[in-house]
Design an enzyme around this catalytic site. Structure first.
Site, PDB file in Angstrom:
ATOM      1  N   GLY A  11       0.862  -1.179   0.000  1.00 20.50           N
ATOM      2  CA  GLY A  11       0.000   0.000   0.000  1.00 20.50           C
ATOM      3  C   GLY A  11       0.895   1.224   0.000  1.00 20.50           C
ATOM      4  NE  ARG A  65       5.485  -3.197  -4.609  1.00 14.87           N
ATOM      5  CZ  ARG A  65       4.179  -3.392  -4.401  1.00 14.87           C
ATOM      6  NH1 ARG A  65       3.666  -3.256  -3.190  1.00 14.87           N
ATOM      7  NH2 ARG A  65       3.382  -3.711  -5.405  1.00 14.87           N
ATOM      8  CD  GLN A  68      -3.015  -6.874  -3.641  1.00 14.62           C
ATOM      9  OE1 GLN A  68      -3.677  -7.543  -4.424  1.00 14.62           O
ATOM     10  NE2 GLN A  68      -1.848  -6.353  -3.981  1.00 14.62           N
ATOM     11  CG  ASP A 120      -0.041   2.502  -5.929  1.00 18.04           C
ATOM     12  OD1 ASP A 120      -1.217   2.153  -6.135  1.00 18.04           O
ATOM     13  OD2 ASP A 120       0.671   2.006  -5.042  1.00 18.04           O
ATOM     14  CG  ASN A 170      -4.982   2.151  -7.626  1.00 17.32           C
ATOM     15  OD1 ASN A 170      -4.263   2.307  -6.632  1.00 17.32           O
ATOM     16  ND2 ASN A 170      -6.145   1.543  -7.567  1.00 17.32           N
ATOM     17  CE  LYS A 171      -1.966  -3.947  -6.751  1.00 21.93           C
ATOM     18  NZ  LYS A 171      -0.589  -4.388  -7.041  1.00 21.93           N
TER      19      LYS A 171
HETATM   20  O1  MRU Z   1       0.663  -3.787  -4.667  1.00 22.46           O
HETATM   21  P1  MRU Z   1       0.015  -3.086  -3.512  1.00 22.46           P
HETATM   22  O2  MRU Z   1      -0.855  -3.991  -2.698  1.00 22.46           O
HETATM   23  O3  MRU Z   1       1.001  -2.307  -2.700  1.00 22.46           O
HETATM   24  O4  MRU Z   1      -0.930  -2.055  -4.240  1.00 22.46           O
HETATM   25  C1  MRU Z   1      -1.736  -1.208  -3.476  1.00 22.46           C
HETATM   26  C2  MRU Z   1      -2.630  -0.378  -4.305  1.00 22.46           C
HETATM   27  O5  MRU Z   1      -2.603  -0.360  -5.503  1.00 22.46           O
HETATM   28  C3  MRU Z   1      -3.506   0.502  -3.575  1.00 22.46           C
HETATM   29  O6  MRU Z   1      -4.726   0.610  -4.179  1.00 22.46           O
HETATM   30  C4  MRU Z   1      -2.762   1.849  -3.529  1.00 22.46           C
HETATM   31  O7  MRU Z   1      -1.463   1.644  -3.008  1.00 22.46           O
HETATM   32  C5  MRU Z   1      -3.391   2.815  -2.709  1.00 22.46           C
HETATM   33  S1  MRU Z   1      -3.218   2.352  -1.058  1.00 22.46           S
HETATM   34  C6  MRU Z   1      -3.936   3.455  -0.057  1.00 22.46           C
END
Ligand code: MRU
Length: 348
Positions: A48, A90, A197, A238, A248-249
């Protein structure tokens, strides 16, 4: 405050809730070196965008402890190396670089202090940034409240809750604020392949909060929008480019397309630390690609034929034109984003 804590400082260690083991096991790991923190970010023990930013800052605090213990002759150089290691963990979420840059500026400005004082100062900054994150999320929720109808059916992707932040959450924080304010809330939560997730984390968080929801598979989104009531889509972010394109994801863009086809408002929710005005558009945002095993196995058990070729981008870009508004702790930003985003980004 949430009963579980994504991350916290315990004496001389960073304690992380091990998110890889949820929802089956609620367990914590204590990290004492910057290398361990970088690895925990990479392997998604902590994940996150806001949470990895704060974890990295605590990683720098751990690095300074080591620097003081060995009485390094070039503390700032050593800390810069630690910062590089964390920054590379990352690539997509800008909060990581933003948080590291903020601490490194302070480290540089206070480099003439006695080593122990310098170390304590950087730890104090980490603690402050952790507290700020929670406050920021609460403000985001309050800023979103006027956009939420009395009876609100949300569609949510990935995990943006307390687990993705220090506490409370961003897009899930909006849902939480609406619930706490007495809105009648229901949430469609998608699984969020490949790491699930949504299924493993968001559904679990909603259960803890007593918020009604249904878990759905990622591919059901357009069907649900066509056949059921959905009032709004809220997703995290992100990295937000200067033109309002949002990383974003992976799967977020699909949702935005489906929302547009059904005239459903699509909100990107995040702290202003996610806005990166130095990145002109989504084209310039690095998209993390992760290992094949995330797709070819579940819980370590193969689900594909051996040697199945895989392409596994972890994020996607939703072009600005699909985003109704961006909800931040400073306020709600509407298009045109190129003109309006600079108003909420304060100089750091
Ligand atoms: O790969 P992750 O689980 O770190 O990805 C998280 C996301 O894409 C969330 O939607 C994003 O970080 C926003 S978190 C408040």
């Amino acid at each position: 405050m949430t009963a579980y804590r994504t991350l916290s400082w315990q004496g001389n260690a960073l304690r992380l809730l091990d998110q890889r083991r949820l929802p089956g096991t609620l367990t914590y790991v204590d990290l004492t070196t910057v290398e361990e923190v970088a690895e925990a970010i990479r392997n998604m023990t902590v994940r996150g965008a806001p949470a990895i930013g704060v974890a990295a800052v605590y990683g720098l605090a751990l690095a300074t402890q080591h620097i003081v213990a060995i009485r390094s002759s070039s503390p700032l150089n050593d800390l810069t190396q630690a910062a590089t290691l964390l920054r590379q963990a990352r690539p997509t979420a800008v909060n990581l670089a933003w948080a590291i840059d903020r601490v490194m500026r302070l480290a540089l400005a206070s480099a003439s202090l006695p080593l122990a004082e310098w170390r304590d100062g950087l730890l104090a900054v980490a603690e402050r940034m952790a507290a700020e994150d929670v406050e920021t999320n609460r403000r985001i929720g309050l800023n979103a409240l006027p956009l939420i109808p009395q009876k609100a059916v949300f569609y949510h992707h990935c995990n943006t809750g307390a687990l993705a932040t220090v506490d409370y959450g961003t897009a899930l924080g909006v849902i939480r604020t609406a619930h706490e304010a007495g809105r009648q809330v229901f949430v469609y939560v998608d699984e969020t392949r490949p790491r699930l997730q949504g299924a493993r984390l968001t559904a679990w968080e909603l259960q803890q909060l007593g918020i009604p929801f249904a878990l759905v598979v990622d591919g059901a989104s357009a069907h649900i929008m066509r056949t059921k009531r959905v009032d709004l889509v809220t997703v995290g972010c992100d990295r937000i480019a200067a033109n309002g394109d949002v990383a974003n994801k992976v799967g977020t863009f699909n949702l935005a397309l489906a929302a547009r086809a059904h005239a459903i408002p699509f909100y990107s929710v995040g702290p202003t630390s996610t806005i990166d005005l130095s990145t002109q558009s989504g084209e310039d945002i690095p998209i993390e690609e992760r290992e094949a095993g995330e797709i070819t196995t579940i819980e370590g058990i193969p689900i594909t034929a051996p040697n199945t070729p895989v392409f596994n981008p972890a994020f996607d870009i939703t072009p600005a034109e699909y985003i109704t508004a961006i909800i931040t702790e400073i306020g709600v930003v509407y298009p045109p984003f190129t003109a309006n985003l600079p108003w909420v980004v304060h100089p750091t």
